[in-house]
Scaffold this active site. Structure first.
Site, PDB file in Angstrom:
ATOM      1  N   LYS A 105       0.814  -1.089  -0.305  1.00  0.00           N
ATOM      2  CA  LYS A 105      -0.151  -0.098   0.144  1.00  0.00           C
ATOM      3  C   LYS A 105       0.913   2.245  -0.012  1.00  0.00           C
ATOM      4  CE  LYS A 105      -4.441   0.718   0.670  1.00  0.00           C
ATOM      5  NZ  LYS A 105      -5.854   0.489  -0.806  1.00  0.00           N
ATOM      6  N   THR A 137      -3.509  -4.589   0.631  1.00  0.00           N
ATOM      7  CA  THR A 137      -3.496  -3.427   0.929  1.00  0.00           C
ATOM      8  C   THR A 137      -3.904  -2.697   2.225  1.00  0.00           C
ATOM      9  OG1 THR A 137      -4.190  -2.751  -0.915  1.00  0.00           O
ATOM     10  CG2 THR A 137      -2.146  -3.470  -0.902  1.00  0.00           C
ATOM     11  N   ASP A 138      -5.587  -2.710   1.864  1.00  0.00           N
ATOM     12  CA  ASP A 138      -5.945  -2.249   2.673  1.00  0.00           C
ATOM     13  C   ASP A 138      -5.931  -2.716   3.993  1.00  0.00           C
ATOM     14  OD1 ASP A 138      -8.861  -0.201   2.190  1.00  0.00           O
ATOM     15  OD2 ASP A 138      -9.221  -2.074   3.498  1.00  0.00           O
ATOM     16  N   PHE A 142      34.910  27.172  -9.915  1.00  0.00           N
ATOM     17  CA  PHE A 142      35.341  26.059 -11.144  1.00  0.00           C
ATOM     18  C   PHE A 142      35.728  25.979 -12.038  1.00  0.00           C
ATOM     19  CE2 PHE A 142      33.183  23.433 -13.710  1.00  0.00           C
ATOM     20  CZ  PHE A 142      33.572  22.228 -13.608  1.00  0.00           C
ATOM     21  N   ARG A 158      31.788  32.026  -7.712  1.00  0.00           N
ATOM     22  CA  ARG A 158      30.591  31.658  -8.678  1.00  0.00           C
ATOM     23  C   ARG A 158      29.285  31.388  -7.232  1.00  0.00           C
ATOM     24  NH1 ARG A 158      30.486  25.626 -10.645  1.00  0.00           N
ATOM     25  NH2 ARG A 158      31.084  24.738  -8.963  1.00  0.00           N
ATOM     26  N   ASN A 184      23.246  20.622  -9.401  1.00  0.00           N
ATOM     27  CA  ASN A 184      23.675  22.408  -9.137  1.00  0.00           C
ATOM     28  C   ASN A 184      23.102  22.702 -10.105  1.00  0.00           C
ATOM     29  OD1 ASN A 184      25.562  24.323  -9.386  1.00  0.00           O
ATOM     30  ND2 ASN A 184      27.396  23.010 -10.906  1.00  0.00           N
ATOM     31  N   HIS A 224      22.364  25.776 -11.524  1.00  0.00           N
ATOM     32  CA  HIS A 224      23.089  27.368 -11.737  1.00  0.00           C
ATOM     33  C   HIS A 224      22.985  28.540 -12.015  1.00  0.00           C
ATOM     34  CE1 HIS A 224      25.549  24.385 -13.438  1.00  0.00           C
ATOM     35  NE2 HIS A 224      24.369  23.068 -13.780  1.00  0.00           N
TER      36      HIS A 224
END
Length: 283
Positions: free
Chosen positions: A12, A57-58, A153, A170, A235, A237
């Site tokens: 579930k 699943t219930d 970088f 940066r 990242n 940017h």
């Protein structure tokens, strides 16, 4: 050529649970999204439609709500262990239970009033085997961090398709998605989050890869009970806007926040003596 049934599981997904703890006029609040997945001797339902071993699943959903009432919710990890142990101990056909939890934060603004704290989501994945083995993985998703300087970088390879200029100052921004596997008792979540944030703040970065390793290393250095940590860092940017058409200089003050595409950095930082994982844990 034979055709056979491969690995399978069922459960579930995304049972939404809000648990209010009432202590007089002062209330507590827990907000979870709980998913249950079971595997084991379940081939018959796939191959012949025999549902003798298929717990509905219930029923799983109902168990989540009943356990919240009967046992409370101390932490996502503890609640996941309670559920996982229940399913493998009461269903002989189930060999493995995986409980995934998302915990949504709320900030107290009064004795019984709260405001949604929406800057990240706490996560946990608990695996319980019928043999008694357990594995607990905690995590965090959607934690947005930014350094407006102390990031560079450069020195990367260039070919005929490379247009990216080298950067010596940066913006470094990311959205942290991290998960960590406990080797002993569960480490407090807030302490791990603080280690991640502090490492991001204090690392002078020459690449997001270097920052990722620094964040993971800090978590392991600060917490002996964590075996390894997996980080996924996009990242995000930021591009300097060209203001020269307006006769304006732009000394690193006005940026375009890029959406996509983006760089995506992923990595695991681990102890060389970490105990082996029970199952694959960063799916």
């Amino acid at each position: 050529m034979a055709i056979v049934l491969g690995p399978n599981r069922y459960g579930k997904a995304e049972t939404r649970l809000v648990r209010v703890t009432r202590d007089g006029d002062r209330h507590g609040l827990t907000d979870l999204n709980v998913s249950v997945a079971l595997s084991g001797d379940l081939a018959a339902t796939h191959l012949t439609g025999d549902n003798a071993g298929v717990l509905p699943t219930d029923t799983m959903k109902n168990t989540v709500y009943a356990f919240a009432r009967e046992h409370g919710v101390a932490t996502p990890e503890e609640f996941g262990l309670l559920l996982g142990r229940h399913f493998v101990s009461t269903q002989p056909q189930v060999a493995h239970a995986r409980i995934r939890l998302e915990s949504f934060g709320w900030e107290r603004i009064g004795p019984h009033s709260f405001r949604r704290a929406g800057d990240f989501v706490r996560t946990a994945t608990v695996d319980v085997a019928a043999s008694g083995e357990v594995q607990v993985v905690s995590g965090i998703s959607d934690l947005t961090l930014m350094n407006t300087t102390d990031s560079e970088f450069h020195g990367f390879p260039r070919d005929r398709y490379t247009t990216l200029p080298e950067a010596t100052d940066r913006i470094l921004a990311t959205v942290v998605n991290a998960s960590w596997r406990h080797s002993s008792e569960v480490t407090p979540f807030e302490s791990v989050k603080d280690s991640l944030v502090n490492a991001f703040v204090t690392t002078y970065s020459y690449s997001l890869q270097q920052t990722l390793y620094a964040m993971g290393k800090r978590v392991l250095a600060d917490h002996d009970g964590i075996a390894e940590i997996r980080l996924t860092l996009p990242n995000k940017h930021h591009y300097l806007v060209d203001l020269s058409p307006f006769d304006l200089e732009n000394p690193g003050e006005v940026f375009i926040a890029g959406d996509r595409p983006y760089g995506l950095i992923e990595g695991t930082v681990t102890r060389d003596d970490a105990p082996p994982a029970l199952v694959e844990w960063y799916l």
